[in-house]
Scaffold this active site. Structure first.
Site, PDB file in Angstrom:
ATOM      1  N   ARG A   1       0.813  -1.217   0.000  1.00 55.12           N
ATOM      2  CA  ARG A   1       0.000   0.000   0.000  1.00 55.12           C
ATOM      3  C   ARG A   1       0.847   1.268   0.000  1.00 55.12           C
ATOM      4  O   ARG A   1       2.038   1.248   0.291  1.00 55.12           O
ATOM      5  CB  ARG A   1      -0.967  -0.005   1.192  1.00 55.12           C
ATOM      6  CG  ARG A   1      -0.318   0.184   2.522  1.00 55.12           C
ATOM      7  CD  ARG A   1      -1.331  -0.021   3.656  1.00 55.12           C
ATOM      8  NE  ARG A   1      -0.602  -0.112   4.912  1.00 55.12           N
ATOM      9  CZ  ARG A   1      -0.318   0.939   5.684  1.00 55.12           C
ATOM     10  NH1 ARG A   1      -0.706   2.154   5.348  1.00 55.12           N
ATOM     11  NH2 ARG A   1       0.369   0.769   6.802  1.00 55.12           N
ATOM     12  N   HIS A   2       0.189   2.378  -0.329  1.00 58.36           N
ATOM     13  CA  HIS A   2       0.825   3.692  -0.337  1.00 58.36           C
ATOM     14  C   HIS A   2       0.730   4.291   1.071  1.00 58.36           C
ATOM     15  O   HIS A   2      -0.296   4.138   1.731  1.00 58.36           O
ATOM     16  CB  HIS A   2       0.072   4.577  -1.340  1.00 58.36           C
ATOM     17  CG  HIS A   2       0.799   5.836  -1.694  1.00 58.36           C
ATOM     18  ND1 HIS A   2       0.877   6.911  -0.846  1.00 58.36           N
ATOM     19  CD2 HIS A   2       1.475   6.183  -2.808  1.00 58.36           C
ATOM     20  CE1 HIS A   2       1.576   7.877  -1.437  1.00 58.36           C
ATOM     21  NE2 HIS A   2       1.951   7.461  -2.627  1.00 58.36           N
ATOM     22  N   PRO A   3       1.779   4.981   1.532  1.00 60.48           N
ATOM     23  CA  PRO A   3       1.718   5.496   2.909  1.00 60.48           C
ATOM     24  C   PRO A   3       0.699   6.616   3.122  1.00 60.48           C
ATOM     25  O   PRO A   3       0.158   6.742   4.215  1.00 60.48           O
ATOM     26  CB  PRO A   3       3.141   6.008   3.161  1.00 60.48           C
ATOM     27  CG  PRO A   3       3.737   6.216   1.814  1.00 60.48           C
ATOM     28  CD  PRO A   3       3.076   5.229   0.903  1.00 60.48           C
TER      29      PRO A   3
END
Lengths: 399, 399
Positions: free
Chosen positions: B249-251
């Site tokens: 996932r993207h932060p």
């Protein structure tokens, strides 16, 4: 434990390889940088490392998207923008303003290289069709970096790094055989596309010197990421089989894997019986050398889980750094699985100038391209503030 | 299900971008290729794609190590060697034989570029010190690709791709936050070092045309892999914090992750509320748009596990390919997590010539560097048999 902060400046100053006075290989070249976010700015940053003058043209108002992306420094500026744009100049232009657009056209008329990473077709809609620009200025190199390339059925699809990693096969190849497909933990598709954009531009620069001809350049994140997949392509193209991910181990050699120690994991790579004998002796288990389940590489590959359990039963008794010293002395190839926060402090990284301190006191990535003749330190100026160089550039490129 | 095999030849022949008749950007250059295994051969393969003549000098007897590494084709030849060495010529030399060594020196005297990836110091012991070679032939470019670089405290350490991945921080950055550090499922450290070796050589070629001066080049796998880590370096250098891996996932944006479908996972990237609304409507759950736990990006990032569970409850009812079509029509950025065996069959990959068929009928990776002016198809000849070009080369370079 507070980690010591290396003095990157002194190390670089003491190293003849990193002399800041050497001439740059790309000195004298003018780059108009119409890029944003990561893939394009990575390419133009490499041009700045080579000594080209890079003018980053930002969108009037908000500027490059990364100016409003974290992480942020204490002064509120974006570290993301900074690390991708050190060494460049900045001017903010409104492409829909006739005077600004004319200025941009004059800048391009005097440029050697234009780099952009809009979605394919946007440059044409802006009145900057790459092929037209090269026709108008036959020595110009106009490089386009995009997700899927300037043509083909997917060229208009949205391309984020995660999407390209998914489609390219690299996610499916990464992770344990019984676990999920895993994203590479950095934007590898963006960054490798930027690197190959740079490679294509320098190739085109050489060809221009030989022939006088410029060119368009078309580099795609998908093509770039596929270029990393040569090993799995062997299985697919050569054997007509579907490759499967196998975690951290090597398919044909063992032990060639990561192993749990008391703290961090350690990579150990023994590709033959000689290295295996050095390893078992260093671990004080010479009897494993003649074990009927482990004595040849073929046996160790077949029984890798057993071999791994044996090795970890010993390795887990001490920290990775202790084993690293012991195995290195014994001649066994190994390396600690490190966090980048430790990597960047390694004496080797400091000696290579792979981190450097800029005049504003901030630190950035160093230059991975090192030459005996040319400047290998790379860019030496800070990332620009938004529109920082407007006055000077407007004067320089006035009608 | 038997997958259809694309006709790579026809697609390329029909595409003006891939015309095989165009002039090559590196035409006329002679490369003496002293490399072996993967990082060096990747670099010289790119030179062959650019149209340089590459003579791969192999060790007399066994030849390049990859000739005896799998996978093997039905005729017993190595697919590994083939995919890394297509487009090159081969001569086998015994460096300890005076006549062979003299021949090699005559070849180098007429060369533009020498590439090698021995451990640092070996070239000097062979009587081929890169700095001496450039002194003897001031226009020569001698590129060395190694694990840790030509100097520094680690320069003599053994460097396999897995070891460099471990030390570089890329393994630590890859994988689920609660899972182990994960090797990138391809030899990314070898291959990116080869790519940057090529980038440094083309930079040096341009500088040579401008100044007449050659140079040594020193590219390290560790420096190259660190160059991929710019995002985690932001956290370490900018914030002085230790970054941690977070899976796929993207932060700072959600949903920006991979999601389980009925079969393969699907990457979906919605970086703003507009895309989120398109997604929930496409999934026939418009009520999620106003859900108090999911209605803003900040909420979705904080509650990502909840958002993922909601999305997967729907996505798991159909195959990824069905969702891909539906979400693409709805304007939601997405991509199926594919195996390279499917990637290589994509119409986009075929149209871009990223796989091509050689005269011997075997298929290899295409050229990711595409130009409007220059040949973008890349190399057109088969990988050489061991010592295949001996007679011709001995005649051509005789005293």
């Amino acid at each position: 434990m507070v980690k010591s902060e290396p003095d990157y400046s002194t190390a670089a100053a003491q190293n003849a390889h990193l002399s800041r006075q050497r001439p740059y290989p790309l000195a004298g070249l003018l780059v108009i940088d119409l890029t944003h976010v990561l893939s394009g700015p990575t390419c133009t940053r490499m041009l700045a490392d080579g000594g080209a003058r890079v003018i980053h043209v930002e969108r009037k108002g908000s500027g490059d998207d990364t100016r409003s992306m974290g992480p942020y420094l204490t002064d509120g500026s974006s570290e993301y923008f900074r690390i991708a744009n050190a060494g460049k100049e900045s001017i903010a232009l409104d492409f829909k303003d006739a005077a600004d657009f004319d200025l941009l056209k004059r800048m391009i008329a005097r440029a050697d290289i234009v780099v952009e990473n809009f979605r394919p077709g946007v440059m044409k809609r802006l009145g900057l069709d790459p092929e037209e620009l090269v026709k108008q200025n036959p020595r110009l190199i106009v490089a386009s970096i995009s997700g899927f390339g300037q043509y083909g059925p997917m060229s208009q699809q949205a391309a984020y790094d995660t999407i390209v990693q998914a489609i390219s096969g690299i996610m499916d190849a990464t992770g344990a055989s019984d676990g999920p497909a895993t994203r590479v933990g950095t934007s590898v598709s963006d960054i490798v596309a930027g690197m190959l954009g740079y490679a294509a531009i320098t190739t085109a620069l050489y060809a221009r010197e030989k022939t006088g001809k410029g060119t368009t350049v078309d580099v795609a994140m998908l093509d770039a990421t596929m270029s990393l997949m040569s090993q799995d392509l062997m299985t697919s193209l050569g054997l007509n089989q579907v490759p499967h991910r196998i975690g951290n181990r090597h398919p044909y050699m063992y032990p060639f894997d990561t192993f749990a120690c008391q703290d961090q994991p350690l990579a150990i790579c023994c590709g033959n019986d000689h290295l295996w004998s050095l390893l078992v002796n260093a671990l004080n288990h010479p009897e494993w050398q003649d074990d009927v389940q482990m004595k040849t590489n073929d046996l160790r590959v077949a029984n890798w889980q057993l071999v791994k359990a044996h090795l970890e039963s010993v390795l887990q008794t001490k920290p990775a750094a202790v084993w690293e010293q012991l195995l290195t002395s014994a001649g066994v190839p190994n390396g600690v699985v490190m966090n980048i926060d430790d990597t960047r402090r390694l004496p080797q990284v400091v000696a290579r100038g792979m981190v450097k301190t800029l005049p504003d006191g901030n630190k950035v990535m160093g230059n991975p391209l090192k030459y005996g003749t040319w400047n290998s330190y790379g860019l030496q100026t800070d990332a620009p503030k938004y529109n920082e160089n407007e006055n000077q550039i407007r004067t320089e490129f006035k009608e």
